[in-house]
Scaffold this motif. Structure first.
Motif, PDB file in Angstrom:
ATOM      1  N   THR A 231       0.868  -1.176   0.000  1.00  0.00           N
ATOM      2  CA  THR A 231       0.000   0.000   0.000  1.00  0.00           C
ATOM      3  C   THR A 231       0.903   1.223   0.000  1.00  0.00           C
ATOM      4  OG1 THR A 231      -1.317   1.386   1.485  1.00  0.00           O
ATOM      5  CG2 THR A 231      -0.221  -0.475   2.481  1.00  0.00           C
ATOM      6  N   ALA A 232       0.391   2.328  -0.564  1.00  0.00           N
ATOM      7  CA  ALA A 232       1.179   3.569  -0.581  1.00  0.00           C
ATOM      8  C   ALA A 232       1.402   4.114   0.821  1.00  0.00           C
ATOM      9  CB  ALA A 232       0.487   4.616  -1.446  1.00  0.00           C
ATOM     10  N   GLU A 233       0.611   3.642   1.765  1.00  0.00           N
ATOM     11  CA  GLU A 233       0.828   4.004   3.166  1.00  0.00           C
ATOM     12  C   GLU A 233       2.299   3.840   3.551  1.00  0.00           C
ATOM     13  OE1 GLU A 233      -1.190   1.171   5.623  1.00  0.00           O
ATOM     14  OE2 GLU A 233       0.090   1.520   7.362  1.00  0.00           O
ATOM     15  N   VAL A 234       2.925   2.785   3.055  1.00  0.00           N
ATOM     16  CA  VAL A 234       4.289   2.482   3.494  1.00  0.00           C
ATOM     17  C   VAL A 234       5.288   3.530   2.990  1.00  0.00           C
ATOM     18  CG1 VAL A 234       6.114   0.763   3.575  1.00  0.00           C
ATOM     19  CG2 VAL A 234       3.725   0.039   3.683  1.00  0.00           C
ATOM     20  N   PRO A 235       5.414   3.728   1.670  1.00  0.00           N
ATOM     21  CA  PRO A 235       6.374   4.755   1.247  1.00  0.00           C
ATOM     22  C   PRO A 235       6.003   6.159   1.702  1.00  0.00           C
ATOM     23  CG  PRO A 235       5.074   3.983  -0.623  1.00  0.00           C
ATOM     24  CD  PRO A 235       4.794   3.044   0.523  1.00  0.00           C
ATOM     25  N   VAL A 236       4.715   6.473   1.735  1.00  0.00           N
ATOM     26  CA  VAL A 236       4.326   7.853   2.027  1.00  0.00           C
ATOM     27  C   VAL A 236       4.505   8.180   3.517  1.00  0.00           C
ATOM     28  CG1 VAL A 236       2.445   9.532   1.963  1.00  0.00           C
ATOM     29  CG2 VAL A 236       2.790   7.979   0.035  1.00  0.00           C
ATOM     30  N   THR A 237       4.149   7.256   4.388  1.00  0.00           N
ATOM     31  CA  THR A 237       4.348   7.516   5.821  1.00  0.00           C
ATOM     32  C   THR A 237       5.838   7.641   6.133  1.00  0.00           C
ATOM     33  OG1 THR A 237       2.353   6.264   6.330  1.00  0.00           O
ATOM     34  CG2 THR A 237       3.859   6.681   8.156  1.00  0.00           C
ATOM     35  N   ASN A 238       6.640   6.830   5.454  1.00  0.00           N
ATOM     36  CA  ASN A 238       8.079   6.837   5.740  1.00  0.00           C
ATOM     37  C   ASN A 238       8.823   8.023   5.132  1.00  0.00           C
ATOM     38  OD1 ASN A 238       9.055   4.407   7.389  1.00  0.00           O
ATOM     39  ND2 ASN A 238       7.572   3.481   5.993  1.00  0.00           N
ATOM     40  N   ILE A 239       8.107   8.859   4.395  1.00  0.00           N
ATOM     41  CA  ILE A 239       8.729  10.086   3.873  1.00  0.00           C
ATOM     42  C   ILE A 239       9.357  10.878   5.018  1.00  0.00           C
ATOM     43  CG2 ILE A 239       8.184  12.395   2.966  1.00  0.00           C
ATOM     44  CD1 ILE A 239       6.188  11.040   1.070  1.00  0.00           C
ATOM     45  N   HIS A 240       8.690  10.909   6.155  1.00  0.00           N
ATOM     46  CA  HIS A 240       9.178  11.725   7.274  1.00  0.00           C
ATOM     47  C   HIS A 240       9.848  10.899   8.364  1.00  0.00           C
ATOM     48  CE1 HIS A 240       7.747  15.397   5.564  1.00  0.00           C
ATOM     49  NE2 HIS A 240       6.543  14.891   5.403  1.00  0.00           N
ATOM     50  N   LYS A 241      10.254   9.691   8.013  1.00  0.00           N
ATOM     51  CA  LYS A 241      10.996   8.854   8.959  1.00  0.00           C
ATOM     52  C   LYS A 241      12.236   9.598   9.463  1.00  0.00           C
ATOM     53  CE  LYS A 241      13.252   5.242   7.302  1.00  0.00           C
ATOM     54  NZ  LYS A 241      13.324   3.967   6.590  1.00  0.00           N
ATOM     55  N   ALA A 361       4.646   6.271  14.350  1.00  0.00           N
ATOM     56  CA  ALA A 361       5.601   7.371  14.561  1.00  0.00           C
ATOM     57  C   ALA A 361       6.756   6.920  15.453  1.00  0.00           C
ATOM     58  CB  ALA A 361       4.889   8.563  15.178  1.00  0.00           C
ATOM     59  N   ARG A 362       6.428   6.091  16.426  1.00  0.00           N
ATOM     60  CA  ARG A 362       7.443   5.575  17.333  1.00  0.00           C
ATOM     61  C   ARG A 362       8.384   4.631  16.592  1.00  0.00           C
ATOM     62  NH1 ARG A 362       7.139   5.785  22.686  1.00  0.00           N
ATOM     63  NH2 ARG A 362       4.989   6.487  22.685  1.00  0.00           N
ATOM     64  N   ARG A 363       7.822   3.788  15.730  1.00  0.00           N
ATOM     65  CA  ARG A 363       8.655   2.853  14.968  1.00  0.00           C
ATOM     66  C   ARG A 363       9.516   3.578  13.945  1.00  0.00           C
ATOM     67  NH1 ARG A 363       6.594  -2.649  13.285  1.00  0.00           N
ATOM     68  NH2 ARG A 363       5.754  -3.533  15.180  1.00  0.00           N
ATOM     69  N   ALA A 364       8.934   4.591  13.308  1.00  0.00           N
ATOM     70  CA  ALA A 364       9.643   5.280  12.222  1.00  0.00           C
ATOM     71  C   ALA A 364      10.324   6.566  12.722  1.00  0.00           C
ATOM     72  CB  ALA A 364       8.675   5.604  11.087  1.00  0.00           C
ATOM     73  N   ARG A 365      10.189   6.828  14.019  1.00  0.00           N
ATOM     74  CA  ARG A 365      10.830   7.995  14.644  1.00  0.00           C
ATOM     75  C   ARG A 365      10.423   9.302  13.940  1.00  0.00           C
ATOM     76  NH1 ARG A 365      13.709   3.702  13.764  1.00  0.00           N
ATOM     77  NH2 ARG A 365      14.386   4.568  11.777  1.00  0.00           N
ATOM     78  N   ILE A 366       9.111   9.521  13.877  1.00  0.00           N
ATOM     79  CA  ILE A 366       8.577  10.742  13.272  1.00  0.00           C
ATOM     80  C   ILE A 366       8.062  11.624  14.401  1.00  0.00           C
ATOM     81  CG2 ILE A 366       6.957  11.713  11.607  1.00  0.00           C
ATOM     82  CD1 ILE A 366       6.751   8.814  10.442  1.00  0.00           C
TER      83      ILE A 366
END
Length: 425
Positions: A231-241, A361-366
């Motif tokens: 899902t695009a959720e993955v690349p798009v959420t991780n934009i701000h990792k 956010a906690r996993r990706a440190r956002i």
RNA sequence: GGAGAGGUUUCCGAGUGGUUUAAGGAGCACGCCUGGAAAGCGUGUGAGGUGAAAGCCUCCGAGGGUUCGAAUCCCUCCCUCUCCGCCA
């Protein structure tokens, strides 16, 4: 990522919450034990390191003064070895603890109905009504085959089962839907259009919660260690990792069209007719980064943004609030939009809108810096806006005529060169 | 894919084994000065962990190694730039 502090401070209430989500409660006790020994070791090793740092300075001074430091250096070799073995022990425990925390699902919000499965989901609202036919409506695969707009036979030659070829006006309709949905979200609802990478690295897949637990659900490259986006959720959420955003940057709204790839493991032989369950499908996604205090209001807005597509297309749908047992791993609260498929005589999920609170956010440190200069985790949300694999059939089936034509909804006609119906050539 | 050069704190940038507790500058914040501002002067200015707190520990792209001691030496990987090759 589960917050270890919650477990440390109140393991029993954590377990109470996680029970609703059918989590393995042993993980909580195991994490608590690892956390305890981790902090014990840190206490020990940091005392040694402080001493070590002090003596190192003294050695430097002695050397500089031309004095003999060999006795102290010999002593420090022992110290150094002790520190090293503590550090090895510590990094082992860190890794174990981290793994436990990565396997613990998010806690459901209080407003979520408690239940084991989809039977406990509640209907929030309906929109529109089932279209009336003076004939028996056909399923989309029969109409699509007759009109020659989908081909699920030749796609098997090209790739395999659960892939489909869109053809002619079918491809045009698919393209029209994607463009229409993106236009609505960017022009009317304030989302910024994103075209992200579709191959995803392991860290990003972990960031949004697909890994480590659900590795078997994703398609994976042998080399390099990349995954096809489910899902695009993955690349798009991780934009701000790994970013610290400014509070004035929030909220951030992104929308993205991508193809989505899922193994659909465990669904062999299920829903083989038509295009509702493919290994590859198209979806426009909505993603939000918001302040924690706004996230539930933002979830309502996001759900309405997704619903607006169905309303503009004049498709009957209902909004379901998922029960604790039916929600996904990372979600705290989820609404599903289910669109009516007259030919299949059932509703199909075409969107899933979730608030993940700070879990992703906690996993990706956002994080973001608030007005007081304090750094906090953002809340992330996403929802499909929408999945065409469920929307395309809804259109074909809802707007079919007795002689197997499909009337194009008014709003899509400009996207299809002005044609008003799909007819057999 | 090949050859070379790099990656230091918010930014620029110094640092090639031990007073680095990462210099210096810029920016930013506060204070002094001022009618007000600029300039000038002074002070402060990251993240994570741990601890009741004081404090302590960790972080110089990432991960290993050598050493009593690593930003600095060695190895592997990632990324950026220049040139070559390939290519939409």
């Amino acid at each position: 990522m589960f917050d270890i502090k919650l477990i440390r401070e109140n393991p029993d209430s954590v377990k109470e919450c996680l029970k609703k989500k059918k989590a393995d409660l042993n993980l909580v006790d195991e994490a608590a034990a690892l956390d305890r020994s981790r902090r014990d070791i840190i206490g020990e090793v940091e005392k040694l390191k402080a001493e070590n740092n002090k003596v190192s300075g003294e050695i430097a001074k002695m050397k500089k003064d031309g004095r003999d430091a060999s006795a102290i250096i010999t002593e420090m070799k022992v110290m150094s070895d002790r520190i090293k073995s503590f550090d090895i022990e510590l990094s082992k425990i860190d890794a174990e603890l981290n793994t436990k925390l990565l396997y613990i699902p998010n806690i459901p919000n209080e407003s979520v109905p408690v239940g084991d499965d989809e039977k406990a989901n509640t209907i929030v609202r309906h929109w529109g009504g089932k279209p009336a036919f003076d004939f028996t409506p056909k399923p989309h695969w029969e109409i699509a085959e007759y009109l020659d707009i989908l081909d699920d036979k030749r796609s098997v030659k090209v790739t395999g089962a659960r892939f489909v070829i869109y053809k002619g006006l079918g491809a045009l309709l698919e393209r029209a839907l994607i463009n229409f949905m993106l236009d609505v979200q960017t022009r009317e609802n304030g989302y910024t259009d994103i075209m992200p990478p579709i191959l995803i690295n392991r860290d990003s897949m972990t960031g949004t919660g697909q890994l480590p637990k659900f590795e078997n659900d994703a398609f994976k490259l042998t080399e390099p260690d990349y995954f096809l986006a489910p899902t695009a959720e993955v690349p798009v959420t991780n934009i701000h990792k790994d970013e610290v955003l400014a509070e004035r940057d929030l909220p951030i709204y992104y929308t993205a069209y991508t193809p989505c790839f899922r193994k659909e493991a465990g669904s062999y032989g299920k829903d083989m007719k038509g295009i509702v369950r493919m290994h590859q499908f198209n979806k426009v996604e909505l993603v939000k980064f918001v302040r924690p205090e706004d996230s539930y209001a933002e979830l309502e807005k996001l759900t309405l943004n997704a619903e607006s597509i169905l309303q503009k297309l004049n498709l009957h749908y209902r909004v379901m609030l998922l029960s604790t047992g039916d929600m996904t791993f990372a979600s705290a609260k989820t609404y599903d939009l289910e669109v009516w498929h007259p030919g299949a005589d059932r509703f199909w999920e075409t969107s899933s809108c979730s608030n993940f609170e700070d879990f992703q956010a906690r996993r990706a440190r956002i994080r973001f810096k608030d007005k007081d200069g304090k750094i906090r985790f953002v809340h992330t949300l996403n929802g499909s806006g929408l999945a065409t694999s469920r929307l395309f059939p809804a259109i074909i089936e809802s707007f079919q005529t007795k002689d197997m034509e499909v009337i194009i909804p008014d709003i899509l006609r400009p996207y299809m060169g002005g044609i008003d119906r799909i007819t057999k050539k």
